[in-house]
Motif scaffolding. Structure first.
Motif, PDB file in Angstrom:
ATOM      1  N   ILE A  47      14.116  -6.431  11.822  1.00 22.83           N
ATOM      2  CA  ILE A  47      12.812  -6.000  11.320  1.00 22.83           C
ATOM      3  C   ILE A  47      11.974  -7.225  10.993  1.00 22.83           C
ATOM      4  CG2 ILE A  47      11.625  -4.625   9.560  1.00 22.83           C
ATOM      5  CD1 ILE A  47      14.356  -3.163   9.152  1.00 22.83           C
ATOM      6  N   GLY A  48      10.786  -7.291  11.586  1.00 27.81           N
ATOM      7  CA  GLY A  48       9.873  -8.391  11.308  1.00 27.81           C
ATOM      8  C   GLY A  48       8.586  -7.888  10.685  1.00 27.81           C
ATOM      9  N   SER A  49       8.046  -8.646   9.762  1.00 32.55           N
ATOM     10  CA  SER A  49       6.775  -8.292   9.124  1.00 32.55           C
ATOM     11  C   SER A  49       5.907  -9.530   9.049  1.00 32.55           C
ATOM     12  CB  SER A  49       7.027  -7.761   7.702  1.00 32.55           C
ATOM     13  OG  SER A  49       7.755  -6.551   7.727  1.00 32.55           O
ATOM     14  N   SER A  50       4.713  -9.437   9.592  1.00 32.07           N
ATOM     15  CA  SER A  50       3.813 -10.578   9.592  1.00 32.07           C
ATOM     16  C   SER A  50       2.446 -10.120  10.073  1.00 32.07           C
ATOM     17  CB  SER A  50       4.344 -11.681  10.527  1.00 32.07           C
ATOM     18  OG  SER A  50       3.610 -12.879  10.375  1.00 32.07           O
ATOM     19  N   ARG A  51       1.530 -11.057  10.166  1.00 33.37           N
ATOM     20  CA  ARG A  51       0.248 -10.883  10.837  1.00 33.37           C
ATOM     21  C   ARG A  51       0.003 -12.105  11.677  1.00 33.37           C
ATOM     22  NH1 ARG A  51      -4.456  -7.624   7.747  1.00 33.37           N
ATOM     23  NH2 ARG A  51      -3.167  -5.910   7.044  1.00 33.37           N
ATOM     24  N   PRO A  52      -0.626 -12.035  12.837  1.00 33.84           N
ATOM     25  CA  PRO A  52      -0.975 -10.787  13.506  1.00 33.84           C
ATOM     26  C   PRO A  52       0.272 -10.055  13.974  1.00 33.84           C
ATOM     27  CG  PRO A  52      -1.355 -12.646  14.954  1.00 33.84           C
ATOM     28  CD  PRO A  52      -0.969 -13.216  13.637  1.00 33.84           C
ATOM     29  N   MET A  53       0.088  -8.886  14.542  1.00 35.65           N
ATOM     30  CA  MET A  53       1.212  -8.024  14.859  1.00 35.65           C
ATOM     31  C   MET A  53       2.194  -8.675  15.825  1.00 35.65           C
ATOM     32  SD  MET A  53       1.126  -4.107  16.221  1.00 35.65           S
ATOM     33  CE  MET A  53      -0.022  -3.464  15.000  1.00 35.65           C
ATOM     34  N   GLU A  54       1.685  -9.510  16.738  1.00 39.84           N
ATOM     35  CA  GLU A  54       2.612 -10.138  17.691  1.00 39.84           C
ATOM     36  C   GLU A  54       3.611 -11.036  16.971  1.00 39.84           C
ATOM     37  OE1 GLU A  54      -0.691 -10.147  17.922  1.00 39.84           O
ATOM     38  OE2 GLU A  54      -1.517 -12.059  18.592  1.00 39.84           O
ATOM     39  N   ASP A  55       3.218 -11.612  15.855  1.00 40.43           N
ATOM     40  CA  ASP A  55       4.174 -12.429  15.108  1.00 40.43           C
ATOM     41  C   ASP A  55       5.276 -11.564  14.495  1.00 40.43           C
ATOM     42  OD1 ASP A  55       3.125 -14.861  15.758  1.00 40.43           O
ATOM     43  OD2 ASP A  55       2.334 -15.340  13.784  1.00 40.43           O
TER      44      ASP A  55
END
Lengths: 329, 329, 329, 329
Positions: free
Chosen positions: A265-273
């Motif tokens: 699970i990844g969480s960041s911005r922008p979505m591609e990150d």
């Protein structure tokens, strides 16, 4: 024998995936709910690995949106949103370990209509927000109260009923020294709003602070990919989890396992990150634990990887990347 | 009479921009430095509006990178980076107020070479990072120690000398309930790495917690737009600020004023959101305080607005949007 | 002797930066204007290196917005926007070469008010757009016609006059096989909306198609960083350029030189990618032509690099990264 | 009777979803393949609505990667990549109409190993690229040739076999005046790399140029969400489609229908913009054709919308947003 008996939790955790003690954590036990994930709050419960805990969660609004004439902007008080149960201190958990949390059951609690969704100004996936800061006028506020039944589902209107597919919107451990809003998802979990965090799954959370300090709340009765307007079918619940500890399983970002897949699970911005984080973690996991050469894992995921969009509305966006267990045998 | 006598700080703050008391805050006074911006630390100093304070700041590495053979990945210990002085409690400051901080002087302190820049694995603007998570091998680590002189500048090599143009890399107030890494910039200031936060400027910071709780550190002897590799010319300093309080000036994002411009500062990801935040705040400021109709301000900024890229390397990117005071008369 | 006599163009181009022939390209000469950058249009002019050309450019709306009561959404016809002069075929230019274009003069032409700015629905930096696709209602349309004088400036209103600082909003060469909207900036130049592309500067454009096929148009009388609402002070002009050819100077992204700096230009989304492109190209340029080791250039730009935000409104965002020539000696 | 008999294509198109004529388009018929989507190429086939066409597609490399020792960087020649069949001119199609393309069958063609995947320098989801421009060294190149069988699947290695789940990676109509690389997805379709564009689905494409000018190619034998390394299991095929025309169905972005869902497709950067486009189009479609009030559709999709990540590697990222038909009844 079920898949769980062969799960990572059952194989590697201290209590071997067995229940060694049971607790309940009612609203009264919890007392004050929390709005940050951090190490500065005192534990409300201390348990050993193997503890099963039934938790009375609030909805994301702590029940303040009572009917369809309420205005969210008036009854809500930033940053006191998304109230969390916990923290739960797990004996023996130290930085570099992993908390394994098996999600056993989620049941609605309280008088109907128990579900709430709404439109909140400057919040949501198809509107200007505090970050995507624009001059357009906000949408009108709107509240929809929903009858939620674990068997018959969520009644949207006379024609549409949505299946009850509950999950935990927000769950995670404490950062080492930060205290971060429970509205935010991050490496330690938090407000991921990922529908896979559902009964039948095990979520693996990195331990960064002594005891792990598990928080949870914000259960959803149903949610589409991305949680488009920012507010799923929010509802108070009794949520039952089983907590265990895997010593020395050291990774940065939350992971998940269910009968069919392993997921990062990844969480960041922008979505591609967020997507890059999730997939890189999955490549590394496949290399570390499943015998893949790293570039071969990268190329194989190109053909069989799956992505689930959790949220596209929170301070960070969340995606889960997974691979079917049938390719890991 | 200077521009400062007519600044917002001089006109609107409690002490009218006058020094009413002076303090120094040495390393010994500070004791333990801080690595989060939050309300959970005890104030090291309590002052009235009008206080002038000379602060002994550490460099971003707390002096741990001592020579060019050190490996950053070995001598640094995440998340104990970017040590901050403070918090400073300002009497009378309450949520909804504004702290005005006039930056009066920054001087290098300590034995030469006092400046440090370096390449840190998975950190920087032209490399894969923890968020832009890639499979490429990281760049080699590299440390460069630099002679920094307030008069003659920063000696890069035998041919190149960089002017000494110091500023405060990290300064801000505490969030209300969050405690956020001092590596991150946000609405309250923090690690903006914006070269305009320099001697001669006033930074206006929103108060979210009682006393404001001012933190600062991470002074740079020089920095290009974006702080490309992530590490400017970091150096320990004596930094002198003057703190004042503007009651009831309620805005969300940090602002700045100097002789020539007013500036709003946005921090977010992706970078366009940081720019949107900064420009929207500027539109609103022009409308609130300078008599512009909002859409006219929007159209005028299209012709005369200026943007400064602070950092493109921190957990959020920072841009400042400004307008020359000559258009505000 | 001026800086130009020592420019890259003067030193390396076929005609050594000298004017060898002069042309004018009137509206009548141009006939049909173009709305794409591509190899499918016939040249309107064929020149040798060393040609000086005076070009009658249209404004971005081809003059269709005639007064302040016009509605852009009614008088404009997508995709027939941003009309371009050209293509100009430069004898000898082949893929892998570079066109050098020295911008000599920009003068307003036509009856006053010659300048136009406006608000166009779903276009601009602080509104939802076709890409940042939202449900918010658009802003109202608005047109502002402006008196533009090369000496006295752009009259905004009775109190505000903006200096006349003209530049070419859109200039570039043809892609090899693509034909791309003149609204878009990219590696070959195009709609960069970068104020540095001004009289006194030389822009270096990569050649991808035989003859280079130079297009230009969309001159602005003034523009702030980012071209915030999407529409600068658009005006028709007589623009004089001098075109030369540098054989075998092979790079991907447009570059610029003026008296003080060398600059690389990146266009992409999200904005951080535009910045990465620009800075990486600058690192490589410094390594290729100015004797820097690549990582030393990276670290030096961290201290002295400058970034100019061209546009934050076009299909790709544009930033220029530059270094002062004083660090290149 | 199948779902298709009640599809939008069967109900609304000129030939009512019936086959009125059949064609085959072999490599020899095609002659020169195309590398841009644009109006400047002559049609290779002109058909009436109702035409069924069997198309011999090349793989994305036009067969140039012949074995595992080939280096992609040497055998490939940018921009001559992703060869496309077409354009096919559909009689009667005008700007503002919709081409409906029913995908009937995809079969591998040619000698084994017919499938190819590989690592290409500066291309892929977990590496620095031309846009995410970094200084890290690229990954090594690598080619994997794969036995692809429509029944037994794609043999990855001795232990892993991937099901044959073919789809069309690149399909679309021509822009009105642009000619855009077949590597790029956009409003008209193009290189979406979306696994839902598979046999059994109907894709609806907006007509922007006379005849629509349908192109297609780049079929994949299997692909995970996001096409992580940038290269799925590429293979040459015989692909059979049925083309029909819906007069006056005017929308901007490509849409899809299959037995279970209706889907809208967005392509942009950053990824959240692709998601916004897809979901806004779906909201509008539900409002236009299925009787939903717009904000109710927005709130309902929050609970039941589904997102498929097509690619995270192309010049624009592609996501499909869908809703189950069971909620539309």
């Amino acid at each position: 024998m079920t898949w769980f008996d062969n799960s990572i939790m059952s194989r590697r955790a201290e209590a071997k995936g067995l229940v060694t003690e049971t607790y309940s954590m009612t609203e009264a036990d919890q007392g004050k709910y929390h709005y940050v994930y951090g190490p500065y709050a005192s534990p409300v419960l201390t348990v050993d690995p193997g503890a099963q805990i039934s938790v009375e969660t609030h909805d994301a609004f702590e029940g303040k949106i009572k009917d369809e004439t309420d205005l969210p902007s008036q009854v809500l008080n930033v940053p006191y949103l998304n109230p969390q149960n916990g923290p739960i201190f797990v004996n023996g958990a130290e930085k570099g370990d992993c908390l394994a949390v098996y999600i056993k059951e989620i049941r609605p609690r309280g008088p109907q209509p128990v579900g709430t969704t709404c439109l909140i100004p400057e919040f949501g996936g198809l509107v200007g927000t505090g970050d995507t800061a624009l001059l357009n006028a906000p949408l009108p506020e709107r509240v929809k109260k929903l009858h939620v039944d674990a068997v018959t589902g969520v009644k949207w209107n006379d024609k549409i009923t949505i299946p009850y597919e509950p999950f935990i919107g927000t769950i995670g451990t404490s950062p080492e020294i930060e205290a971060i809003s429970s509205l935010q998802p991050d490496y330690y979990g938090g407000n991921m709003d990922l529908p896979d965090v559902a009964p039948g799954a095990v979520i693996y959370l990195p331990v960064n602070a002594p005891g792990g300090l598990l928080y949870l709340g914000d259960c959803h009765a149903a949610q589409g990919d991305g949680e488009l307007c920012g507010v799923a079918v929010e509802h108070p619940t009794v949520t039952t989890i089983q907590v265990d500890l895997i010593k020395g399983w050291n990774f940065k970002w939350a992971r998940l396992e269910n009968e069919n897949v392993i997921m990062t699970i990844g969480s960041s911005r922008p979505m591609e990150d967020a997507s890059r984080i999730a997939y890189r973690e999955l490549v590394r996991w496949m290399a570390a634990d499943y015998g893949f050469e790293e570039l071969d894992a990268y190329m194989l995921l190109t053909q069989v990887g799956r992505v689930r969009l959790g949220n596209m509305v929170d301070p960070k966006y969340t995606l889960g990347a997974s691979i079917s267990k049938k390719f890991l045998a």
